[in-house]
Design an enzyme around this catalytic site. Sequence first.
Site, mmCIF file in Angstrom:
data_model
loop_
_atom_site.group_PDB
_atom_site.id
_atom_site.type_symbol
_atom_site.label_atom_id
_atom_site.label_comp_id
_atom_site.label_asym_id
_atom_site.label_seq_id
_atom_site.Cartn_x
_atom_site.Cartn_y
_atom_site.Cartn_z
ATOM 1 N N LYS A 135 -0.778 -3.206 12.950
ATOM 2 C CA LYS A 135 -0.844 -2.946 11.514
ATOM 3 C C LYS A 135 -1.092 -1.461 11.275
ATOM 4 C CE LYS A 135 -1.390 -3.691 7.067
ATOM 5 N NZ LYS A 135 -0.231 -3.995 6.205
ATOM 6 N N LYS A 153 -1.145 -8.068 4.129
ATOM 7 C CA LYS A 153 -1.271 -8.604 2.769
ATOM 8 C C LYS A 153 -0.118 -9.528 2.403
ATOM 9 C CE LYS A 153 1.809 -6.039 0.204
ATOM 10 N NZ LYS A 153 2.577 -5.656 1.374
ATOM 11 N N LYS A 205 6.910 -9.091 6.325
ATOM 12 C CA LYS A 205 7.431 -9.456 5.002
ATOM 13 C C LYS A 205 8.432 -10.602 5.124
ATOM 14 C CE LYS A 205 6.807 -5.087 2.553
ATOM 15 N NZ LYS A 205 5.752 -4.644 3.463
ATOM 16 N N GLY A 239 0.820 -1.211 0.000
ATOM 17 C CA GLY A 239 0.000 0.000 0.000
ATOM 18 C C GLY A 239 0.847 1.250 0.000
ATOM 19 N N ASN A 240 2.041 1.174 0.624
ATOM 20 C CA ASN A 240 2.930 2.327 0.659
ATOM 21 C C ASN A 240 3.672 2.530 -0.659
ATOM 22 O OD1 ASN A 240 2.409 3.228 3.312
ATOM 23 N ND2 ASN A 240 3.656 1.574 4.122
#
Length: 302
Positions: free
Chosen positions: A122, A205, A263, A9-10
Amino acid sequence: MRVVIALGGNALLKRGEPLEIEVQRANIRIAGEAIAAVAAQHEIILTHGNGPQVGLLSLQADAYGDKVQPYPLDVLGAESEGMIGYMLEQELMNQLPGKKLANLITQTLVDHDDPAFDCPEKFVGPVYDKQEADKLADEHGWDFKDDGKYIRRVVPSPEPIAILELEAIRHLTEGGFLVICTGGGGVPVIKKKGILRGIEAVIDKDRASCLLAEKLDFDCLLMLTDVDAVYADWGTEKAHAISEATPDEINPADFPAGSMRPKLEAACQFVRSGGRMAGIGTLADAVAILAGKAGTRIIPAS
């Protein structure tokens, strides 16, 4: 290769950028070029984050709080899936004429008793200074944490258990479609006595993309964000990029909980489950990461 691309998203709305639609469209145009370059060489499924966007939708919903009960995060997550997926699909139609595409709103099952509900981490929404964050925390009971030099709202991020539209995604990919799905980790839902309902959370995600890649037996998981690699000793004079490591050579717990740690957890989990490679880096380096020339690659020990 068969590659799940998890678009941060970033990467679509960078930290500190104004939350304007034209800013997002410009970033998605750049993203489309990078994704199209990968799609020219590999079969892909595209997932995306929604942290900045779902936080924005939450602020917009709250603005009507005296007239309408604010919508919960699961509904806002579905809205963000549609919004971001629409823009990505349209851009990829322009970048990949003739390619079959499908944008699928996706539900992700989580455990109602996941400890993440008691420990929000989050990041969602825009950045704030301390005075703004303290005011919002007092008004709404929201939680905030430092995100680098910024302060941002944090919400629960439970572990994904199952992607409910998995078989639909499988059939579409087997039919030659480039599928955009599992946006924002998917809409978080729980199941009690056979009944599904949404729950207040935003699923990471990268973890959901890992689950998707595992269940569909894809070769690679490629996580694209706004940093060029994973850095050891981040924020210090000793900081240096990690170009390649095995799951046993890197400890995700050594990295920030709300950003790089999930991640690396996803990367290590994917490789341990039989994946050929998990990569982390920037949009611009997408093809180079797969070729082993940029970013950070997590690979099997053998």
